[in-house]
Design an enzyme around this catalytic site. Structure first.
Site, PDB file in Angstrom:
ATOM      1  N   GLY A   1      10.714  36.013   7.657  1.00 10.95           N
ATOM      2  CA  GLY A   1      11.249  35.550   6.695  1.00 10.95           C
ATOM      3  C   GLY A   1      10.276  35.231   5.789  1.00 10.95           C
TER       4      GLY A   1
ATOM      5  N   ALA B   1       7.505  32.379   2.998  1.00 12.04           N
ATOM      6  CA  ALA B   1       6.755  31.314   3.065  1.00 12.04           C
ATOM      7  C   ALA B   1       6.863  30.931   2.105  1.00 12.04           C
ATOM      8  CB  ALA B   1       5.091  31.687   2.912  1.00 12.04           C
TER       9      ALA B   1
ATOM     10  N   ASP C   1      -3.666  38.441  15.462  1.00 17.55           N
ATOM     11  CA  ASP C   1      -4.043  38.887  14.066  1.00 17.55           C
ATOM     12  C   ASP C   1      -5.078  38.614  12.739  1.00 17.55           C
ATOM     13  OD1 ASP C   1      -2.493  40.573  12.533  1.00 17.55           O
ATOM     14  OD2 ASP C   1      -0.935  39.189  12.382  1.00 17.55           O
TER      15      ASP C   1
ATOM     16  N   ILE D   1       6.225  31.858  -2.585  1.00 18.32           N
ATOM     17  CA  ILE D   1       4.232  32.827  -2.362  1.00 18.32           C
ATOM     18  C   ILE D   1       4.671  33.828  -1.526  1.00 18.32           C
ATOM     19  CG2 ILE D   1       3.744  30.466  -3.076  1.00 18.32           C
ATOM     20  CD1 ILE D   1       2.683  29.855  -0.213  1.00 18.32           C
TER      21      ILE D   1
HETATM   22  P1  ADP Z   1       3.684  36.648   8.134  1.00 15.75           P
HETATM   23  O1  ADP Z   1       3.318  36.471  10.099  1.00 15.75           O
HETATM   24  O2  ADP Z   1       4.614  37.649   7.820  1.00 15.75           O
HETATM   25  O3  ADP Z   1       2.271  37.717   7.693  1.00 15.75           O
HETATM   26  P2  ADP Z   1       2.017  34.132   7.080  1.00 15.75           P
HETATM   27  O4  ADP Z   1       2.490  33.124   7.894  1.00 15.75           O
HETATM   28  O5  ADP Z   1       0.480  35.739   7.087  1.00 15.75           O
HETATM   29  O6  ADP Z   1       3.601  35.422   7.833  1.00 15.75           O
HETATM   30  O7  ADP Z   1       2.364  34.530   5.600  1.00 15.75           O
HETATM   31  C1  ADP Z   1       2.454  35.562   4.700  1.00 15.75           C
HETATM   32  C2  ADP Z   1       1.543  35.203   3.161  1.00 15.75           C
HETATM   33  O8  ADP Z   1       2.226  33.929   2.422  1.00 15.75           O
HETATM   34  C3  ADP Z   1       0.152  34.888   3.618  1.00 15.75           C
HETATM   35  O9  ADP Z   1      -0.614  36.427   3.991  1.00 15.75           O
HETATM   36  C4  ADP Z   1      -0.512  34.036   2.387  1.00 15.75           C
HETATM   37  O10 ADP Z   1      -0.392  34.874   1.358  1.00 15.75           O
HETATM   38  C5  ADP Z   1       1.261  32.903   1.589  1.00 15.75           C
HETATM   39  N1  ADP Z   1       0.832  31.924   2.577  1.00 15.75           N
HETATM   40  C6  ADP Z   1       1.233  31.442   3.834  1.00 15.75           C
HETATM   41  N2  ADP Z   1       0.987  30.736   4.207  1.00 15.75           N
HETATM   42  C7  ADP Z   1       0.465  30.226   3.270  1.00 15.75           C
HETATM   43  C8  ADP Z   1      -0.270  29.043   2.986  1.00 15.75           C
HETATM   44  N3  ADP Z   1      -0.164  27.680   3.382  1.00 15.75           N
HETATM   45  N4  ADP Z   1      -0.774  28.401   1.786  1.00 15.75           N
HETATM   46  C9  ADP Z   1      -1.082  29.923   1.056  1.00 15.75           C
HETATM   47  N5  ADP Z   1      -0.562  30.854   1.133  1.00 15.75           N
HETATM   48  C10 ADP Z   1       0.083  30.863   2.393  1.00 15.75           C
HETATM   49 MG    MG Z   2       0.373  36.957   7.934  1.00 18.18          MG
END
Ligand code: ADP
Ligand code: MG
Length: 265
Positions: free
Chosen positions: A16, A18, A127, A10
């Protein structure tokens, strides 16, 4: 990973991936954030910090931590799945139709409640932006992505090199001052403005002019139809001196604003 079956990817970012997964025994859906672990020992600690700090949070407006484990050179953080996607996607869906004041205030109040919990735990998120704020299917806000978070007053707070989108970065950061709780307030001000206008408050065609706008705190005025309290709130959150900016505690309890927020909770 034997506990979970993979449904789909997603999100993909610098860290990496998600992944959306399903627990084989309970059928419950979760998100697994996979983080490539570096070989370097000090950097290894940085990667683990995300899981540690997220695991310390327990609040209805913060993505719930389930577990974390390491497999080979991957750190996997298992967390609650927010099936309404992120707030940036939600803003883009609007195209040009503005959000109603009720939605703006409800979401904003929830963001502040989540962020206040983070600050109460003596952690800074560092962030906060619409892409790191998630929604559930019933429209509840969940703050996520603790990949830049740090403990308040740690010397590392100085060492934050910015890699992501610069739109939400507070003036003191451009000025090489330490990141503090009010820098998170600035970023939430940017998200509030985005909800009100579907645009970033500070936008420019070059880094130099963007930083200049941020450091002067000049932004296009909000649409006139929005309540005065909302205009006032944005103005307070965009005070260039962090000392003049309200804390989340103040935003959630001060007379004018809290009354407005409470009536929309
Ligand atoms: P990064 O460190 O690359 O920004 P994130 O934790 O923000 O990583 O995750 C990247 C994207 O994945 C988010 O912007 C969101 O769209 C999706 N995502 C991450 N965690 C979740 C979650 N718990 N539920 C739904 N979508 C998620
Ligand atoms: Mg993010």
């Amino acid at each position: 990973m034997e506990t979970y079956s993979l449904l789909r990817v997603i999100g993909e970012g610098s860290f990496g991936r998600a992944l959306l997964v399903q627990c084989k025994s309970s059928q419950e859906k979760y998100v697994v954030k996979e983080i490539q672990l570096p070989k370097n020992r000090s950097k290894l600690e940085n990667s683990r910090r995300e899981a540690i700090l997220l695991s310390r949070m327990k609040h209805p407006n913060i993505v719930a931590f389930r577990e974390a484990f390491e497999a080979d050179d991957l750190l996997c953080i298992v967390m609650e799945y927010c099936n309404g996607g992120d707030l940036l996607q939600r803003i883009r869906q609007q195209k040009t139709t503005q959000f109603c004041v009720d939605d703006i205030l409800r979401w904003f109040a929830q963001m502040c409640a989540g962020a206040k919990h983070i600050h109460d735990k003596r952690v800074l998120h560092r962030d906060l932006k619409s892409k790191n704020i998630f929604l559930t299917d019933n429209g509840t806000i969940k703050l996520g992505d603790f990949g830049s978070a740090c403990i308040l007053n740690s010397s590392k707070a100085y060492a934050h090199t910015y890699v992501g989108t610069p739109y939400y970065v507070a003036p003191e950061i451009w000025d090489n001052k330490p990141y503090n709780n009010k820098s998170d307030v600035w970023s939430l001000g940017c998200v509030l403005y985005e909800l009100c206008t579907l645009r970033h408050p500070f936008q420019a065609s070059s880094w130099k002019s963007l930083i200049l706008k941020v450091c002067r705190g000049t932004y296009p005025p909000l649409p006139k139809h929005l309540p005065y309290e909302l205009q006032y709130l944005v103005k307070q959150m965009f005070k260039t001196n962090p000392k003049d900016r309200p804390s989340l505690q103040t935003i959630l309890t001060s007379h004018r604003v809290s009354k407005l927020l409470r009536s929309h909770f």
